[in-house]
Design a protein around this motif. Structure first.
Motif, PDB file in Angstrom:
ATOM      1  N   GLU A 284       0.825  -1.215   0.000  1.00 26.60           N
ATOM      2  CA  GLU A 284       0.000   0.000   0.000  1.00 26.60           C
ATOM      3  C   GLU A 284       0.863   1.271   0.000  1.00 26.60           C
ATOM      4  OE1 GLU A 284      -3.258  -0.033  -0.300  1.00 26.60           O
ATOM      5  OE2 GLU A 284      -3.510  -2.203  -0.099  1.00 26.60           O
ATOM      6  N   LYS A 285       2.178   1.090  -0.082  1.00 24.95           N
ATOM      7  CA  LYS A 285       3.132   2.214  -0.085  1.00 24.95           C
ATOM      8  C   LYS A 285       3.062   3.055   1.197  1.00 24.95           C
ATOM      9  CE  LYS A 285       4.338   2.708  -4.855  1.00 24.95           C
ATOM     10  NZ  LYS A 285       3.763   1.434  -5.283  1.00 24.95           N
ATOM     11  N   VAL A 286       2.774   2.370   2.292  1.00 24.10           N
ATOM     12  CA  VAL A 286       2.729   3.047   3.587  1.00 24.10           C
ATOM     13  C   VAL A 286       4.081   2.825   4.248  1.00 24.10           C
ATOM     14  CG1 VAL A 286       1.721   2.978   5.902  1.00 24.10           C
ATOM     15  CG2 VAL A 286       0.252   2.730   3.875  1.00 24.10           C
ATOM     16  N   SER A 287       4.811   3.897   4.554  1.00 25.45           N
ATOM     17  CA  SER A 287       6.088   3.630   5.225  1.00 25.45           C
ATOM     18  C   SER A 287       5.908   3.603   6.728  1.00 25.45           C
ATOM     19  CB  SER A 287       7.220   4.544   4.766  1.00 25.45           C
ATOM     20  OG  SER A 287       6.792   5.853   4.740  1.00 25.45           O
ATOM     21  N   VAL A 288       6.567   2.593   7.287  1.00 27.18           N
ATOM     22  CA  VAL A 288       6.403   2.263   8.692  1.00 27.18           C
ATOM     23  C   VAL A 288       7.643   2.725   9.437  1.00 27.18           C
ATOM     24  CG1 VAL A 288       6.302   0.306  10.270  1.00 27.18           C
ATOM     25  CG2 VAL A 288       4.926   0.295   8.181  1.00 27.18           C
ATOM     26  N   ASP A 289       7.426   3.249  10.629  1.00 26.82           N
ATOM     27  CA  ASP A 289       8.569   3.771  11.371  1.00 26.82           C
ATOM     28  C   ASP A 289       8.900   2.875  12.572  1.00 26.82           C
ATOM     29  OD1 ASP A 289      10.579   5.510  12.024  1.00 26.82           O
ATOM     30  OD2 ASP A 289       9.269   6.816  13.170  1.00 26.82           O
ATOM     31  N   ILE A 290       8.487   3.258  13.772  1.00 25.30           N
ATOM     32  CA  ILE A 290       8.835   2.452  14.947  1.00 25.30           C
ATOM     33  C   ILE A 290       7.987   1.177  14.978  1.00 25.30           C
ATOM     34  CG2 ILE A 290       9.061   2.467  17.466  1.00 25.30           C
ATOM     35  CD1 ILE A 290       8.815   5.470  17.398  1.00 25.30           C
ATOM     36  N   ILE A 291       8.603   0.045  15.245  1.00 25.19           N
ATOM     37  CA  ILE A 291       7.860  -1.214  15.346  1.00 25.19           C
ATOM     38  C   ILE A 291       8.142  -1.854  16.704  1.00 25.19           C
ATOM     39  CG2 ILE A 291       7.544  -3.533  14.390  1.00 25.19           C
ATOM     40  CD1 ILE A 291       8.589  -2.442  11.721  1.00 25.19           C
ATOM     41  N   LEU A 292       7.100  -2.352  17.316  1.00 28.73           N
ATOM     42  CA  LEU A 292       7.255  -2.989  18.624  1.00 28.73           C
ATOM     43  C   LEU A 292       6.450  -4.278  18.618  1.00 28.73           C
ATOM     44  CD1 LEU A 292       8.410  -1.856  21.428  1.00 28.73           C
ATOM     45  CD2 LEU A 292       6.012  -1.644  22.038  1.00 28.73           C
ATOM     46  N   GLN A 293       7.090  -5.383  19.023  1.00 26.21           N
ATOM     47  CA  GLN A 293       6.347  -6.639  19.099  1.00 26.21           C
ATOM     48  C   GLN A 293       6.402  -7.137  20.534  1.00 26.21           C
ATOM     49  OE1 GLN A 293       7.132  -9.668  16.035  1.00 26.21           O
ATOM     50  NE2 GLN A 293       7.149 -11.152  17.693  1.00 26.21           N
ATOM     51  N   SER A 294       5.270  -7.519  21.066  1.00 27.06           N
ATOM     52  CA  SER A 294       5.239  -7.975  22.458  1.00 27.06           C
ATOM     53  C   SER A 294       5.685  -9.432  22.536  1.00 27.06           C
ATOM     54  CB  SER A 294       3.823  -7.852  23.006  1.00 27.06           C
ATOM     55  OG  SER A 294       3.014  -8.817  22.373  1.00 27.06           O
ATOM     56  N   SER A 341      12.214  13.180  20.099  1.00 25.34           N
ATOM     57  CA  SER A 341      13.523  12.555  19.916  1.00 25.34           C
ATOM     58  C   SER A 341      14.650  13.421  20.427  1.00 25.34           C
ATOM     59  CB  SER A 341      13.774  12.304  18.424  1.00 25.34           C
ATOM     60  OG  SER A 341      12.708  11.602  17.840  1.00 25.34           O
ATOM     61  N   ALA A 342      15.661  12.772  20.967  1.00 23.97           N
ATOM     62  CA  ALA A 342      16.904  13.450  21.322  1.00 23.97           C
ATOM     63  C   ALA A 342      17.975  12.910  20.389  1.00 23.97           C
ATOM     64  CB  ALA A 342      17.271  13.169  22.774  1.00 23.97           C
ATOM     65  N   VAL A 343      18.775  13.811  19.819  1.00 22.12           N
ATOM     66  CA  VAL A 343      19.793  13.426  18.852  1.00 22.12           C
ATOM     67  C   VAL A 343      21.149  13.937  19.302  1.00 22.12           C
ATOM     68  CG1 VAL A 343      20.609  13.812  16.478  1.00 22.12           C
ATOM     69  CG2 VAL A 343      18.169  13.448  16.915  1.00 22.12           C
ATOM     70  N   VAL A 366       4.553  11.960  32.025  1.00 15.51           N
ATOM     71  CA  VAL A 366       4.195  11.608  30.651  1.00 15.51           C
ATOM     72  C   VAL A 366       4.463  10.133  30.413  1.00 15.51           C
ATOM     73  CG1 VAL A 366       4.843  11.936  28.223  1.00 15.51           C
ATOM     74  CG2 VAL A 366       4.511  13.923  29.706  1.00 15.51           C
ATOM     75  N   ASN A 367       3.457   9.448  29.921  1.00 21.66           N
ATOM     76  CA  ASN A 367       3.579   8.016  29.677  1.00 21.66           C
ATOM     77  C   ASN A 367       4.265   7.741  28.338  1.00 21.66           C
ATOM     78  OD1 ASN A 367       3.101   5.273  30.293  1.00 21.66           O
ATOM     79  ND2 ASN A 367       1.389   5.281  28.839  1.00 21.66           N
ATOM     80  N   ILE A 368       5.210   6.792  28.362  1.00 20.08           N
ATOM     81  CA  ILE A 368       5.926   6.439  27.136  1.00 20.08           C
ATOM     82  C   ILE A 368       5.246   5.230  26.498  1.00 20.08           C
ATOM     83  CG2 ILE A 368       8.141   5.681  26.195  1.00 20.08           C
ATOM     84  CD1 ILE A 368       9.436   6.927  28.763  1.00 20.08           C
ATOM     85  N   GLN A 369       4.813   5.377  25.255  1.00 21.23           N
ATOM     86  CA  GLN A 369       4.114   4.277  24.585  1.00 21.23           C
ATOM     87  C   GLN A 369       5.068   3.356  23.825  1.00 21.23           C
ATOM     88  OE1 GLN A 369       0.874   5.707  22.190  1.00 21.23           O
ATOM     89  NE2 GLN A 369       0.237   7.209  23.699  1.00 21.23           N
ATOM     90  N   MET A 370       6.065   3.952  23.197  1.00 24.04           N
ATOM     91  CA  MET A 370       7.024   3.139  22.453  1.00 24.04           C
ATOM     92  C   MET A 370       8.393   3.805  22.549  1.00 24.04           C
ATOM     93  SD  MET A 370       4.818   2.449  18.984  1.00 24.04           S
ATOM     94  CE  MET A 370       5.389   0.964  18.264  1.00 24.04           C
ATOM     95  N   ILE A 371       9.446   2.993  22.385  1.00 30.80           N
ATOM     96  CA  ILE A 371      10.813   3.530  22.435  1.00 30.80           C
ATOM     97  C   ILE A 371      11.575   2.976  21.242  1.00 30.80           C
ATOM     98  CG2 ILE A 371      12.978   3.597  23.741  1.00 30.80           C
ATOM     99  CD1 ILE A 371      11.321   2.899  26.259  1.00 30.80           C
ATOM    100  N   SER A 372      12.381   3.824  20.625  1.00 37.43           N
ATOM    101  CA  SER A 372      13.222   3.339  19.550  1.00 37.43           C
ATOM    102  C   SER A 372      14.573   4.045  19.637  1.00 37.43           C
ATOM    103  CB  SER A 372      12.530   3.619  18.217  1.00 37.43           C
ATOM    104  OG  SER A 372      13.449   3.855  17.206  1.00 37.43           O
ATOM    105  N   LYS A 377      20.436   8.533  18.295  1.00 32.55           N
ATOM    106  CA  LYS A 377      19.148   9.111  18.681  1.00 32.55           C
ATOM    107  C   LYS A 377      18.328   8.197  19.582  1.00 32.55           C
ATOM    108  CE  LYS A 377      15.664   7.137  16.106  1.00 32.55           C
ATOM    109  NZ  LYS A 377      15.743   6.482  14.805  1.00 32.55           N
ATOM    110  N   ILE A 378      17.466   8.827  20.360  1.00 31.03           N
ATOM    111  CA  ILE A 378      16.457   8.094  21.125  1.00 31.03           C
ATOM    112  C   ILE A 378      15.128   8.722  20.783  1.00 31.03           C
ATOM    113  CG2 ILE A 378      15.557   7.511  23.413  1.00 31.03           C
ATOM    114  CD1 ILE A 378      18.382   7.965  24.493  1.00 31.03           C
ATOM    115  N   THR A 379      14.161   7.913  20.390  1.00 30.65           N
ATOM    116  CA  THR A 379      12.843   8.437  20.061  1.00 30.65           C
ATOM    117  C   THR A 379      11.808   7.808  20.983  1.00 30.65           C
ATOM    118  OG1 THR A 379      13.415   8.730  17.739  1.00 30.65           O
ATOM    119  CG2 THR A 379      11.083   8.617  18.253  1.00 30.65           C
ATOM    120  N   LEU A 380      10.927   8.632  21.537  1.00 30.61           N
ATOM    121  CA  LEU A 380       9.819   8.128  22.345  1.00 30.61           C
ATOM    122  C   LEU A 380       8.513   8.476  21.658  1.00 30.61           C
ATOM    123  CD1 LEU A 380      10.819   9.290  25.952  1.00 30.61           C
ATOM    124  CD2 LEU A 380      11.548   7.239  24.697  1.00 30.61           C
TER     125      LEU A 380
END
Ligand code: ASP
Ligand code: MG
Length: 408
Positions: A284-294, A341-343, A366-372, A377-380
Motif C-alpha cells: 500500500e506504499k505506507v512507510s512504517v517507522d517504529i515497530i514494537l512486538q510484544s 527525539s533526542a539526537v 508523561v507516559n511512554i508508549q514506544m521507544i526506539s 538518537k532516542i525516540t519516544l
C-alpha cells in the motif's frame, strides 16, 4: 566566491520583505561575489494553491498539482528580479525547466537527477544575479515536477553542489539550528555547528528548519551549509562533517506530530506474521517507522507500529480487509500521538542519556508508549497533547544535568 543563497517563504512573504531580501542579495553581490539565489513561494502561497485545487477537485492528478504548485516559486523569483532591478541591480529569474534541473518522473515527490550548469554560468558571467525557483524541476516527459513540501532547501543545496559553490546559505525566520524548537522551549540555544549526521536525524525526526534531503545532498557532495536568519545579522549554524573531538552528547530535541500508531492485538505467534503485516503495508506504499512486538501470551502476541498520519486511512482499510488472514483479533488506532527525539553523536557511548530522558518523562508524568533507539538518537512515542511539556522537560533535564547540550 560563488555563493548560493536560499530564502524561505516567510522571508519573502510580502513586498517589504522582498525588498529587504533584495538588498541583502545585492550586498553579497557588491562584496564581489557571484550570487545564485533560490526562492520559495511567498508566505503560505503553496498551502493556498493546494486549497484552491481541493475546492475544484480533491482528487486532482499529481501532474496537474505540480503544474499548479510550481507557479508559487515562479512568482517569487520574478518579483525578486523586479525588486533588484528597481534598486539598480541586475538580476534574471529562471524556473526549473529554464535552468535544466532534471528530475525523476514522480510528480509531487521527484528527485533531482542532474542539473545543467551552463545557463546559470552564462548569466553569472554577464554579471547577473541569478534567481532560481526552488522545489521544482523538469522530468523525462518534459513536464514540471516538484520535489515534495519543503523541497526548496534541496534545490539550493543541489545547485550549490552542481555549481561547485563555496557556500550554501539557507536564510530562514530563525537564527539557525536550535537545541529544541525555540517557540516551545524558551531557553533553547542556537548551535554554532552541527554534523551532517545529527542534522539528518533532527530533520527526519521533525525539526523543520531544513528539508531532510537537502542535508543528504550536502553530506554527499560535502557542501558547506549555513543556516541563518533573513531578519537579523547573526552568525547562524554551520552544518558540516562531524569531528570526533567536538561531538555533542545531545545536540537537539525534535518533535514530530505527524504520526499515527496502529496496534494489532492477538496475532498468532508463528513465523511469517510480521512479514505478512509489513508486506501488506509495503504494497500500500505506507512507510512504517517504529515497530514494537510484544512477547507471546498463550500463543498470541501484539504488534504495534507507527506511520505518517496521511497514510492512516489507507493502512486502516488494508488491515481491516485482511484482518482474518493476519489472525488479528483487534486493530487499534491512535492518531493523537507524537514522536519526541533526542539526537547527539556522543550518545552512543553514554548510557546516562537514555535514563535522563526517561526520568524527564517521569518528572512531568508523561507516559511512554514506544521507544526506539539508534547510535545517535532516542525516540519516544507519547500522547500528542503532552509533547510540548515533554520537550521542555527533557531539554531542561539535559541542560541541568549538564550531561549534554555541550561538548563531551
Ligand atoms: N513552497 C514549497 C512548500 O511550501 C517549497 C518550499 O517552501 O520549500 O512546501
Ligand atoms: Mg522550509
Amino acid at each position: 566566491m560563488l555563493i548560493v543563497q536560499k530564502y524561505g517563504g516567510s522571508s519573502v512573504a510580502d513586498a517589504e520583505r522582498v525588498l529587504h531580501v533584495a538588498k541583502n542579495i545585492m550586498k553579497t553581490k557588491a562584496a564581489g561575489n557571484d550570487v545564485v539565489v533560490v526562492l520559495s513561494a511567498q508566505g503560505k502561497t503553496t498551502d493556498g494553491l493546494i486549497a484552491k485545487a481541493q475546492e475544484i477537485n480533491p482528487k486532482a492528478s499529481r501532474r496537474e498539482m505540480d503544474m499548479l504548485l510550481v507557479t508559487g516559486e515562479q512568482q517569487s523569483v520574478a518579483l525578486m528580479a523586479m525588486a533588484i532591478n528597481s534598486l539598480g541591480g541586475r538580476a534574471i529569474s529562471l524556473n526549473g525547466a529554464q535552468v535544466g534541473i532534471e528530475t525523476t518522473n514522480a510528480y509531487s515527490d521527484a528527485r533531482i537527477r542532474k542539473i545543467h550548469a551552463e545557463r546559470i554560468e552564462n548569466e553569472l558571467e554577464r554579471g547577473n544575479i541569478v534567481l532560481v525557483t526552488g522545489f521544482q524541476g523538469v522530468n523525462g516527459h518534459g513536464d514540471m515536477t516538484t520535489l515534495g513540501r519543503g523541497g526548496s532547501d534541496t534545490s539550493a543545496v543541489a545547485l550549490a553542489a552542481a555549481l561547485n559553490a563555496d557556500v550554501c546559505e539557507i536564510y530562514t525566520d530563525v537564527e539557525g539550528v536550535y537545541t529544541a524548537d525555540p517557540r516551545v522551549v524558551k531557553d533553547a540555544q542556537k548551535l554554532d555547528e552541527i554534523s551532517y549526521d545529527e542534522m539528518l536525524e533532527l530533520a527526519s525526526l521533525g525539526a523543520k528548519v531544513l528539508h531532510c534531503r537537502s542535508v543528504e545532498v550536502a553530506k554527499k557532495y560535502n557542501v558547506k551549509l549555513l543556516v541563518l536568519s533573513s531578519m537579523v545579522e547573526a552568525p547562524g549554524t554551520e552544518v558540516k562533517e562531524g569531528s570526533n573531538m567536538e561531538r555533542m552528547l545531545v545536540s537537539g530535541i525534535a518533535a514530530d506530530k505527524n504520526v499515527a500508531r496502529i496496534s494489532l492485538i492477538g496475532i498468532n505467534d508463528e513465523p511469517g506474521k510480521a512479514f505478512e503485516v509489513f508486506e501488506l503495508m509495503a504494497k500500500e506504499k505506507v512507510s512504517v517507522d517504529i515497530i514494537l512486538q510484544s512477547t507471546s501470551r498463550d500463543g498470541k502476541q501484539d504488534i504495534s507500529f507507527t506511520i505518517g498520519k496521511q497514510d492512516l486511512d489507507i493502512a486502516k482499510a488494508a488491515l481491516e480487509k485482511h484482518k482474518k488472514r493476519l489472525t488479528v483479533s483487534e486493530v487499534q488506532y491512535d492518531e493523537h500521538v507524537a514522536k519526541l527525539s533526542a539526537v547527539g553523536a556522543g550518545m552512543a557511548t553514554n548510557p546516562g542519556v537514555a535514563s535522563a530522558f526517561f526520568e524527564a518523562m517521569y518528572d512531568v508524568g508523561v507516559n511512554i508508549q514506544m521507544i526506539s533507539t539508534s547510535e545517535i538518537k532516542i525516540t519516544l512515542l507519547i500522547a500528542e497533547e503532552d509533547v510540548d511539556t515533554a520537550m521542555v522537560a527533557v531539554h531542561d533535564k539535559f541542560k541541568n544535568k549538564s550531561v549534554s547540550m555541550r561538548k563531551d
